[in-house]
Design a protein around this motif. Structure first.
Motif, PDB file in Angstrom:
ATOM      1  N   ARG A  26      37.905  66.386  12.363  1.00  0.00           N
ATOM      2  CA  ARG A  26      37.293  65.997  11.098  1.00  0.00           C
ATOM      3  C   ARG A  26      35.861  66.526  11.018  1.00  0.00           C
ATOM      4  NH1 ARG A  26      37.012  60.483  11.396  1.00  0.00           N
ATOM      5  NH2 ARG A  26      39.273  60.434  11.288  1.00  0.00           N
ATOM      6  N   ASN A  27      35.109  66.392  12.113  1.00  0.00           N
ATOM      7  CA  ASN A  27      33.736  66.902  12.145  1.00  0.00           C
ATOM      8  C   ASN A  27      33.713  68.418  12.002  1.00  0.00           C
ATOM      9  OD1 ASN A  27      32.727  64.339  12.449  1.00  0.00           O
ATOM     10  ND2 ASN A  27      32.534  64.485  14.672  1.00  0.00           N
ATOM     11  N   LEU A  28      34.661  69.069  12.667  1.00  0.00           N
ATOM     12  CA  LEU A  28      34.749  70.521  12.568  1.00  0.00           C
ATOM     13  C   LEU A  28      35.036  70.951  11.137  1.00  0.00           C
ATOM     14  CD1 LEU A  28      34.868  73.282  14.092  1.00  0.00           C
ATOM     15  CD2 LEU A  28      37.319  72.891  14.280  1.00  0.00           C
ATOM     16  N   GLY A  29      35.935  70.236  10.466  1.00  0.00           N
ATOM     17  CA  GLY A  29      36.264  70.555   9.072  1.00  0.00           C
ATOM     18  C   GLY A  29      35.085  70.342   8.141  1.00  0.00           C
ATOM     19  N   SER A  30      34.339  69.254   8.337  1.00  0.00           N
ATOM     20  CA  SER A  30      33.184  69.003   7.468  1.00  0.00           C
ATOM     21  C   SER A  30      32.068  70.013   7.737  1.00  0.00           C
ATOM     22  CB  SER A  30      32.673  67.578   7.645  1.00  0.00           C
ATOM     23  OG  SER A  30      32.164  67.394   8.944  1.00  0.00           O
ATOM     24  N   ASP A  31      31.869  70.378   9.000  1.00  0.00           N
ATOM     25  CA  ASP A  31      30.860  71.395   9.326  1.00  0.00           C
ATOM     26  C   ASP A  31      31.224  72.741   8.704  1.00  0.00           C
ATOM     27  OD1 ASP A  31      29.444  69.538  10.755  1.00  0.00           O
ATOM     28  OD2 ASP A  31      30.162  70.214  12.728  1.00  0.00           O
ATOM     29  N   LEU A  32      32.496  73.083   8.778  1.00  0.00           N
ATOM     30  CA  LEU A  32      32.950  74.338   8.179  1.00  0.00           C
ATOM     31  C   LEU A  32      32.780  74.302   6.664  1.00  0.00           C
ATOM     32  CD1 LEU A  32      34.284  77.102   8.627  1.00  0.00           C
ATOM     33  CD2 LEU A  32      36.490  75.967   8.378  1.00  0.00           C
ATOM     34  N   GLY A  33      33.099  73.174   6.042  1.00  0.00           N
ATOM     35  CA  GLY A  33      32.925  73.036   4.599  1.00  0.00           C
ATOM     36  C   GLY A  33      31.468  73.150   4.187  1.00  0.00           C
ATOM     37  N   ASN A  34      30.559  72.536   4.958  1.00  0.00           N
ATOM     38  CA  ASN A  34      29.128  72.639   4.662  1.00  0.00           C
ATOM     39  C   ASN A  34      28.626  74.063   4.833  1.00  0.00           C
ATOM     40  OD1 ASN A  34      28.835  69.940   4.019  1.00  0.00           O
ATOM     41  ND2 ASN A  34      28.327  69.352   6.122  1.00  0.00           N
ATOM     42  N   ALA A  35      29.134  74.760   5.830  1.00  0.00           N
ATOM     43  CA  ALA A  35      28.724  76.143   6.043  1.00  0.00           C
ATOM     44  C   ALA A  35      29.177  77.034   4.892  1.00  0.00           C
ATOM     45  CB  ALA A  35      29.288  76.667   7.362  1.00  0.00           C
ATOM     46  N   VAL A  36      30.399  76.830   4.420  1.00  0.00           N
ATOM     47  CA  VAL A  36      30.903  77.628   3.299  1.00  0.00           C
ATOM     48  C   VAL A  36      30.113  77.309   2.038  1.00  0.00           C
ATOM     49  CG1 VAL A  36      32.911  77.975   1.796  1.00  0.00           C
ATOM     50  CG2 VAL A  36      33.198  77.933   4.262  1.00  0.00           C
ATOM     51  N   ARG A  37      29.818  76.035   1.802  1.00  0.00           N
ATOM     52  CA  ARG A  37      29.043  75.632   0.630  1.00  0.00           C
ATOM     53  C   ARG A  37      27.640  76.250   0.675  1.00  0.00           C
ATOM     54  NH1 ARG A  37      28.948  70.302   1.238  1.00  0.00           N
ATOM     55  NH2 ARG A  37      31.074  70.152   0.467  1.00  0.00           N
ATOM     56  N   GLY A  38      27.009  76.202   1.847  1.00  0.00           N
ATOM     57  CA  GLY A  38      25.682  76.802   1.994  1.00  0.00           C
ATOM     58  C   GLY A  38      25.705  78.303   1.773  1.00  0.00           C
ATOM     59  N   PHE A  39      26.761  78.954   2.248  1.00  0.00           N
ATOM     60  CA  PHE A  39      26.888  80.393   2.046  1.00  0.00           C
ATOM     61  C   PHE A  39      27.031  80.724   0.567  1.00  0.00           C
ATOM     62  CE2 PHE A  39      29.579  84.197   1.663  1.00  0.00           C
ATOM     63  CZ  PHE A  39      28.776  85.112   2.309  1.00  0.00           C
ATOM     64  N   LYS A  40      27.843  79.943  -0.150  1.00  0.00           N
ATOM     65  CA  LYS A  40      28.023  80.188  -1.586  1.00  0.00           C
ATOM     66  C   LYS A  40      26.721  79.974  -2.341  1.00  0.00           C
ATOM     67  CE  LYS A  40      32.931  79.111  -2.039  1.00  0.00           C
ATOM     68  NZ  LYS A  40      33.915  78.205  -2.650  1.00  0.00           N
ATOM     69  N   GLU A  41      25.975  78.918  -1.999  1.00  0.00           N
ATOM     70  CA  GLU A  41      24.693  78.671  -2.658  1.00  0.00           C
ATOM     71  C   GLU A  41      23.697  79.778  -2.345  1.00  0.00           C
ATOM     72  OE1 GLU A  41      23.453  74.799  -1.479  1.00  0.00           O
ATOM     73  OE2 GLU A  41      25.000  73.796  -2.684  1.00  0.00           O
ATOM     74  N   GLY A  42      23.724  80.267  -1.111  1.00  0.00           N
ATOM     75  CA  GLY A  42      22.841  81.370  -0.740  1.00  0.00           C
ATOM     76  C   GLY A  42      23.170  82.642  -1.503  1.00  0.00           C
ATOM     77  N   MET A  43      24.452  82.913  -1.673  1.00  0.00           N
ATOM     78  CA  MET A  43      24.846  84.098  -2.431  1.00  0.00           C
ATOM     79  C   MET A  43      24.484  83.936  -3.908  1.00  0.00           C
ATOM     80  SD  MET A  43      25.957  86.281  -0.340  1.00  0.00           S
ATOM     81  CE  MET A  43      26.695  87.450  -1.434  1.00  0.00           C
TER      82      MET A  43
END
Length: 77
Positions: A26-43
């Motif tokens: 669950r932690n791995l999934g939430s960390d991955l989701g936050n990383a993808v969200r941060g990447f999209k916001e950065g782009m």
């Protein structure tokens, strides 16, 4: 799903859950989701920085010689 059937994938999933536990997954999934969200916001932010806007256009100001002299006098006082 290629050469593996659904049963093969279910067995692999069960083994992964047993080894890592649901909390870590669950932690791995939430960390991955936050990383993808941060990447999209950065782009999105990078795209906004590359597009010129009217408020960021350079402004050219002209100063007369008298204005420069007044500023120098004000600084000396």
């Amino acid at each position: 799903m290629g050469t593996f059937s659904i049963w093969h994938w279910l067995v692999v999933l069960a083994i992964v859950v047993l080894v890592f536990g649901t909390k870590k997954l669950r932690n791995l999934g939430s960390d991955l989701g936050n990383a993808v969200r941060g990447f999209k916001e950065g782009m999105k932010g990078a795209d906004e920085d590359n597009t010129p806007s009217s408020s960021q256009s350079p402004q050219i100001t002209h100063h007369s010689a008298e204005a420069g002299v007044k500023e120098k006098n004000e600084i000396k006082l």
